[in-house]
Design a protein around this motif. Structure first.
Motif, PDB file in Angstrom:
ATOM      1  N   GLN A  74       0.749  -1.151  -0.070  1.00  0.00           N
ATOM      2  CA  GLN A  74      -0.132   0.170   0.135  1.00  0.00           C
ATOM      3  C   GLN A  74       0.883   1.284   0.073  1.00  0.00           C
ATOM      4  OE1 GLN A  74      -3.522  -0.153   2.455  1.00  0.00           O
ATOM      5  NE2 GLN A  74      -3.082  -2.274   2.956  1.00  0.00           N
ATOM      6  N   MET A  75       1.968   1.260   0.864  1.00  0.00           N
ATOM      7  CA  MET A  75       3.038   2.150   0.727  1.00  0.00           C
ATOM      8  C   MET A  75       3.635   2.510  -0.610  1.00  0.00           C
ATOM      9  SD  MET A  75       6.087   3.423   3.164  1.00  0.00           S
ATOM     10  CE  MET A  75       5.345   4.262   4.445  1.00  0.00           C
ATOM     11  N   ALA A  76       3.828   1.518  -1.260  1.00  0.00           N
ATOM     12  CA  ALA A  76       4.325   1.533  -2.594  1.00  0.00           C
ATOM     13  C   ALA A  76       3.466   2.072  -3.505  1.00  0.00           C
ATOM     14  CB  ALA A  76       5.069   0.243  -3.045  1.00  0.00           C
ATOM     15  N   TYR A  77       2.179   1.692  -3.361  1.00  0.00           N
ATOM     16  CA  TYR A  77       1.286   2.350  -4.241  1.00  0.00           C
ATOM     17  C   TYR A  77       1.389   3.883  -4.052  1.00  0.00           C
ATOM     18  CZ  TYR A  77      -3.424   3.689  -5.820  1.00  0.00           C
ATOM     19  OH  TYR A  77      -4.453   4.379  -6.530  1.00  0.00           O
ATOM     20  N   ALA A  78       1.286   4.399  -2.917  1.00  0.00           N
ATOM     21  CA  ALA A  78       1.262   5.784  -2.570  1.00  0.00           C
ATOM     22  C   ALA A  78       2.579   6.526  -3.087  1.00  0.00           C
ATOM     23  CB  ALA A  78       1.271   5.973  -0.909  1.00  0.00           C
ATOM     24  N   MET A  79       3.396   5.717  -3.076  1.00  0.00           N
ATOM     25  CA  MET A  79       4.736   6.410  -3.578  1.00  0.00           C
ATOM     26  C   MET A  79       4.787   6.556  -5.380  1.00  0.00           C
ATOM     27  SD  MET A  79       6.592   7.223  -0.811  1.00  0.00           S
ATOM     28  CE  MET A  79       8.317   7.154  -1.182  1.00  0.00           C
ATOM     29  N   ALA A  80       4.389   5.456  -5.636  1.00  0.00           N
ATOM     30  CA  ALA A  80       4.378   5.458  -7.170  1.00  0.00           C
ATOM     31  C   ALA A  80       3.184   6.296  -7.749  1.00  0.00           C
ATOM     32  CB  ALA A  80       3.883   3.960  -7.557  1.00  0.00           C
ATOM     33  N   ASN A  81       2.275   6.679  -6.956  1.00  0.00           N
ATOM     34  CA  ASN A  81       1.192   7.621  -7.353  1.00  0.00           C
ATOM     35  C   ASN A  81       1.390   8.861  -6.745  1.00  0.00           C
ATOM     36  OD1 ASN A  81      -0.776   6.196  -9.239  1.00  0.00           O
ATOM     37  ND2 ASN A  81      -0.426   4.821  -7.375  1.00  0.00           N
ATOM     38  N   ARG A  82       2.569   9.226  -6.257  1.00  0.00           N
ATOM     39  CA  ARG A  82       2.770  10.602  -5.430  1.00  0.00           C
ATOM     40  C   ARG A  82       1.878  11.108  -4.622  1.00  0.00           C
ATOM     41  NH1 ARG A  82       5.933  13.060 -10.710  1.00  0.00           N
ATOM     42  NH2 ARG A  82       7.401  11.621 -11.028  1.00  0.00           N
ATOM     43  N   ILE A  83       1.317  10.170  -4.089  1.00  0.00           N
ATOM     44  CA  ILE A  83       0.244  10.445  -3.040  1.00  0.00           C
ATOM     45  C   ILE A  83       1.326  11.221  -1.785  1.00  0.00           C
ATOM     46  CG2 ILE A  83      -1.404   9.724  -1.226  1.00  0.00           C
ATOM     47  CD1 ILE A  83      -2.228   7.821  -3.687  1.00  0.00           C
ATOM     48  N   PRO A  84       1.069  12.407  -1.247  1.00  0.00           N
ATOM     49  CA  PRO A  84       1.964  12.859  -0.262  1.00  0.00           C
ATOM     50  C   PRO A  84       1.596  12.531   1.019  1.00  0.00           C
ATOM     51  CG  PRO A  84       0.253  14.567  -0.942  1.00  0.00           C
ATOM     52  CD  PRO A  84       0.197  13.246  -1.885  1.00  0.00           C
ATOM     53  N   TYR A  85       0.381  11.869   1.421  1.00  0.00           N
ATOM     54  CA  TYR A  85      -0.015  11.579   2.841  1.00  0.00           C
ATOM     55  C   TYR A  85      -0.586  10.236   2.906  1.00  0.00           C
ATOM     56  CZ  TYR A  85       0.875  16.576   3.963  1.00  0.00           C
ATOM     57  OH  TYR A  85       1.332  17.760   3.976  1.00  0.00           O
ATOM     58  N   LEU A  86      -0.251   9.414   3.837  1.00  0.00           N
ATOM     59  CA  LEU A  86      -0.629   8.204   4.337  1.00  0.00           C
ATOM     60  C   LEU A  86      -1.559   8.423   5.669  1.00  0.00           C
ATOM     61  CD1 LEU A  86      -0.166   5.407   2.758  1.00  0.00           C
ATOM     62  CD2 LEU A  86       1.565   4.972   4.531  1.00  0.00           C
ATOM     63  N   VAL A  87      -2.599   7.820   5.713  1.00  0.00           N
ATOM     64  CA  VAL A  87      -3.385   7.921   6.943  1.00  0.00           C
ATOM     65  C   VAL A  87      -3.565   6.552   7.405  1.00  0.00           C
ATOM     66  CG1 VAL A  87      -5.841   8.686   8.105  1.00  0.00           C
ATOM     67  CG2 VAL A  87      -4.709  10.005   6.037  1.00  0.00           C
ATOM     68  N   LYS A  88      -3.088   6.166   8.530  1.00  0.00           N
ATOM     69  CA  LYS A  88      -3.567   4.859   9.207  1.00  0.00           C
ATOM     70  C   LYS A  88      -4.501   4.835  10.309  1.00  0.00           C
ATOM     71  CE  LYS A  88       0.928   4.153  10.036  1.00  0.00           C
ATOM     72  NZ  LYS A  88       2.102   3.530  10.316  1.00  0.00           N
ATOM     73  N   ILE A  89      -5.524   4.059  10.505  1.00  0.00           N
ATOM     74  CA  ILE A  89      -6.294   3.804  11.587  1.00  0.00           C
ATOM     75  C   ILE A  89      -6.326   2.391  11.663  1.00  0.00           C
ATOM     76  CG2 ILE A  89      -8.668   4.400  12.375  1.00  0.00           C
ATOM     77  CD1 ILE A  89      -8.902   6.713  10.487  1.00  0.00           C
ATOM     78  N   GLU A  90      -5.679   2.052  12.813  1.00  0.00           N
ATOM     79  CA  GLU A  90      -5.583   0.539  13.038  1.00  0.00           C
ATOM     80  C   GLU A  90      -6.619   0.549  14.260  1.00  0.00           C
ATOM     81  OE1 GLU A  90      -1.781  -1.592  12.597  1.00  0.00           O
ATOM     82  OE2 GLU A  90      -1.069   0.356  13.002  1.00  0.00           O
ATOM     83  N   GLU A  91      -6.933  -0.806  14.777  1.00  0.00           N
ATOM     84  CA  GLU A  91      -8.010  -0.973  15.808  1.00  0.00           C
ATOM     85  C   GLU A  91      -7.673   0.002  16.921  1.00  0.00           C
ATOM     86  OE1 GLU A  91     -10.002  -4.475  18.569  1.00  0.00           O
ATOM     87  OE2 GLU A  91      -8.206  -5.035  17.111  1.00  0.00           O
TER      88      GLU A  91
END
Length: 88
Positions: A39-56
Motif C-alpha cells: 500500500q505504501m509503494a502504491y502511494a509512492m508510485a502515485n505521488r500521494i503525499p500523505y498516508l493515513v493509518k487507522i488501526e484498531e
C-alpha cells in the motif's frame, strides 16, 4: 491515501472517507487489505503525499495517524480534526 488494514477498520474508514469527500476533500482509500508495504509503494508510485493509518487501537481512541511521505514526519489527530486539516 487511507491504508486498508481489514474489514473492521475498512467499514469505519469508509464512513470517514465519505464525510471528508462531502466536505470537498479529495481522499483515496486503498481497496484491498494488502500488506502495508504494498500500500505504501502504491502511494509512492502515485505521488500521494500523505498516508493515513487507522488501526484498531486508533479506531478505539478516535484517532488517525498521518505520515508525510515526503518529509517522513508523522503525527496523530482526532478523526474530527481530519476535516479541518488543510494538507489533503
Amino acid at each position: 491515501l487511507f491504508v486498508n488494514f481489514g474489514e473492521t477498520e475498512e467499514n469505519y474508514i469508509l464512513s470517514i472517507v465519505s464525510q471528508l469527500r462531502q466536505t470537498g476533500i479529495s481522499v483515496e482509500f486503498y481497496p484491498n487489505a494488502d500488506k502495508f508495504n504494498k500500500q505504501m509503494a502504491y502511494a509512492m508510485a502515485n505521488r500521494i503525499p500523505y498516508l493515513v493509518k487507522i488501526e484498531e487501537a486508533d479506531r478505539l481512541a478516535n484517532q488517525a495517524r498521518i505520515k508525510n511521505l515526503i518529509s517522513g514526519e508523522q503525527f496523530t489527530v482526532t478523526v474530527e480534526d481530519l476535516s479541518k486539516w488543510q494538507n489533503f
